[in-house]
Design an enzyme around this catalytic site. Structure first.
Site, PDB file in Angstrom:
ATOM      1  N   HIS A 152       3.614  -3.662  -3.938  1.00  0.00           N
ATOM      2  CA  HIS A 152       2.305  -4.064  -3.444  1.00  0.00           C
ATOM      3  C   HIS A 152       2.496  -5.192  -2.448  1.00  0.00           C
ATOM      4  O   HIS A 152       3.388  -6.024  -2.620  1.00  0.00           O
ATOM      5  CB  HIS A 152       1.443  -4.565  -4.612  1.00  0.00           C
ATOM      6  CG  HIS A 152       0.169  -5.228  -4.170  1.00  0.00           C
ATOM      7  ND1 HIS A 152      -0.948  -4.515  -3.836  1.00  0.00           N
ATOM      8  CD2 HIS A 152      -0.138  -6.545  -3.995  1.00  0.00           C
ATOM      9  CE1 HIS A 152      -1.907  -5.362  -3.471  1.00  0.00           C
ATOM     10  NE2 HIS A 152      -1.448  -6.591  -3.562  1.00  0.00           N
ATOM     11  N   LYS A 175       6.409  -2.547  -8.489  1.00  0.00           N
ATOM     12  CA  LYS A 175       5.624  -1.745  -9.428  1.00  0.00           C
ATOM     13  C   LYS A 175       6.524  -1.050 -10.461  1.00  0.00           C
ATOM     14  O   LYS A 175       7.744  -0.997 -10.286  1.00  0.00           O
ATOM     15  CB  LYS A 175       4.785  -0.743  -8.636  1.00  0.00           C
ATOM     16  CG  LYS A 175       3.814  -1.430  -7.658  1.00  0.00           C
ATOM     17  CD  LYS A 175       2.954  -0.404  -6.930  1.00  0.00           C
ATOM     18  CE  LYS A 175       1.982  -1.088  -5.974  1.00  0.00           C
ATOM     19  NZ  LYS A 175       1.080  -0.119  -5.308  1.00  0.00           N
ATOM     20  N   ASN A 195       4.187   3.892  -5.171  1.00  0.00           N
ATOM     21  CA  ASN A 195       4.734   3.470  -3.881  1.00  0.00           C
ATOM     22  C   ASN A 195       5.523   2.162  -3.938  1.00  0.00           C
ATOM     23  O   ASN A 195       5.585   1.432  -2.962  1.00  0.00           O
ATOM     24  CB  ASN A 195       3.631   3.435  -2.818  1.00  0.00           C
ATOM     25  CG  ASN A 195       2.533   2.454  -3.139  1.00  0.00           C
ATOM     26  OD1 ASN A 195       2.555   1.820  -4.188  1.00  0.00           O
ATOM     27  ND2 ASN A 195       1.581   2.310  -2.243  1.00  0.00           N
ATOM     28  N   TYR A 220      -7.343  -4.321  -9.626  1.00  0.00           N
ATOM     29  CA  TYR A 220      -7.678  -3.239  -8.690  1.00  0.00           C
ATOM     30  C   TYR A 220      -9.181  -2.918  -8.680  1.00  0.00           C
ATOM     31  O   TYR A 220      -9.560  -1.809  -8.301  1.00  0.00           O
ATOM     32  CB  TYR A 220      -6.870  -1.983  -9.031  1.00  0.00           C
ATOM     33  CG  TYR A 220      -5.405  -2.108  -8.666  1.00  0.00           C
ATOM     34  CD1 TYR A 220      -4.991  -2.143  -7.341  1.00  0.00           C
ATOM     35  CD2 TYR A 220      -4.427  -2.190  -9.651  1.00  0.00           C
ATOM     36  CE1 TYR A 220      -3.651  -2.267  -6.996  1.00  0.00           C
ATOM     37  CE2 TYR A 220      -3.082  -2.313  -9.318  1.00  0.00           C
ATOM     38  CZ  TYR A 220      -2.707  -2.345  -7.987  1.00  0.00           C
ATOM     39  OH  TYR A 220      -1.387  -2.469  -7.639  1.00  0.00           O
ATOM     40  N   GLU A 277      -4.828 -12.991  -5.392  1.00  0.00           N
ATOM     41  CA  GLU A 277      -3.864 -12.224  -6.194  1.00  0.00           C
ATOM     42  C   GLU A 277      -2.774 -13.133  -6.772  1.00  0.00           C
ATOM     43  O   GLU A 277      -2.346 -12.943  -7.915  1.00  0.00           O
ATOM     44  CB  GLU A 277      -3.271 -11.109  -5.337  1.00  0.00           C
ATOM     45  CG  GLU A 277      -4.309 -10.056  -4.994  1.00  0.00           C
ATOM     46  CD  GLU A 277      -3.874  -9.072  -3.912  1.00  0.00           C
ATOM     47  OE1 GLU A 277      -4.674  -8.185  -3.578  1.00  0.00           O
ATOM     48  OE2 GLU A 277      -2.735  -9.182  -3.411  1.00  0.00           O
TER      49      GLU A 277
HETATM   50  P1  CMP Z   1      -1.499  -0.656  -3.004  1.00  0.00           P
HETATM   51  O1  CMP Z   1      -1.917  -0.546  -1.585  1.00  0.00           O
HETATM   52  O2  CMP Z   1      -0.480  -1.649  -3.385  1.00  0.00           O
HETATM   53  O3  CMP Z   1      -2.799  -0.885  -3.907  1.00  0.00           O
HETATM   54  C1  CMP Z   1      -3.687   0.191  -4.139  1.00  0.00           C
HETATM   55  C2  CMP Z   1      -2.864   1.308  -4.718  1.00  0.00           C
HETATM   56  O4  CMP Z   1      -3.581   2.485  -5.017  1.00  0.00           O
HETATM   57  C3  CMP Z   1      -1.843   1.765  -3.676  1.00  0.00           C
HETATM   58  O5  CMP Z   1      -0.902   0.767  -3.468  1.00  0.00           O
HETATM   59  C4  CMP Z   1      -1.351   3.011  -4.337  1.00  0.00           C
HETATM   60  O6  CMP Z   1      -0.490   2.723  -5.432  1.00  0.00           O
HETATM   61  C5  CMP Z   1      -2.672   3.569  -4.865  1.00  0.00           C
HETATM   62  N1  CMP Z   1      -3.262   4.495  -3.902  1.00  0.00           N
HETATM   63  C6  CMP Z   1      -3.783   4.214  -2.694  1.00  0.00           C
HETATM   64  N2  CMP Z   1      -4.247   5.332  -2.090  1.00  0.00           N
HETATM   65  C7  CMP Z   1      -3.989   6.332  -2.935  1.00  0.00           C
HETATM   66  C8  CMP Z   1      -4.242   7.729  -2.893  1.00  0.00           C
HETATM   67  N3  CMP Z   1      -4.842   8.298  -1.838  1.00  0.00           N
HETATM   68  N4  CMP Z   1      -3.865   8.463  -3.932  1.00  0.00           N
HETATM   69  C9  CMP Z   1      -3.282   7.882  -4.998  1.00  0.00           C
HETATM   70  N5  CMP Z   1      -3.005   6.563  -5.117  1.00  0.00           N
HETATM   71  C10 CMP Z   1      -3.367   5.803  -4.087  1.00  0.00           C
END
Ligand code: CMP
Length: 139
Positions: free
Chosen positions: A117, A11, A114, A51, A128
């Site tokens: 993905h 990311k 984070n 998303y 995807e």
């Molecule tokens: P990912 O699981 O790759 O895809 C969905 C994304 O949404 C996740 O990573 C985070 O980047 C974001 N995300 C998921 N949960 C939260 C949350 N509670 N607050 C903010 N961002 C979130």
């Protein structure tokens, strides 16, 4: 359907911090083969589509903003039990809850930023991967 492929994105925060090489090294060392990879940047429409499953969530607008603010690296990875093993390698969505040594524990900033993905099912890995790559980009 169980396949041996998963889909990942490094990311924007990973690229901003110069962590691309270090993260790819961990993926490689864990035994995943790169079958497709590119650096690209998502448009707002791309991120909203990718998303779409999260579009009712309170963090959706921030997620789209984050994922479009700079380039990403998209890749399809191959390994036995790829989806599950890759999710183990990257760790929990929230880096505070991620196990020691996982990619998110080492490289992620927060639950929203984070670092990487990982697809959550074989079906989503297929969808995807096809979102980002044409057949002639997959080897
Ligand atoms: P990912 O699981 O790759 O895809 C969905 C994304 O949404 C996740 O990573 C985070 O980047 C974001 N995300 C998921 N949960 C939260 C949350 N509670 N607050 C903010 N961002 C979130």
């Amino acid at each position: 359907m169980v396949t041996n492929r998963t889909f990942t994105m490094l990311k924007p925060d990973s690229l901003e911090k110069g962590n691309t090489g270090a993260i790819l090294e961990k993926i490689n060392t864990a035994g995943f083969r790169l079958v497709a990879m590119k650096q690209t940047q998502l448009s707002k429409r791309d991120a909203e589509a990718f998303y779409a499953v999260h579009n009712e969530r309170p963090f959706f607008n921030d997620l789209v903003e984050y994922m479009t603010r700079g380039p990403i690296v998209a890749a399809i990875l191959e390994k036995d039990n790829a989806v599950e093993d890759f999710r183990t390698l990257i760790g929990a969505t929230n880096p505070e809850e991620a196990a020691e040594g996982t990619i998110r524990k080492i490289f992620a900033t927060s639950i929203s930023e984070n670092a990487v993905h990982g697809s959550d099912s074989d079906e989503n890995a297929q969808i995807e991967g096809a979102f980002h790559f044409s057949g002639r980009e997959i080897f």
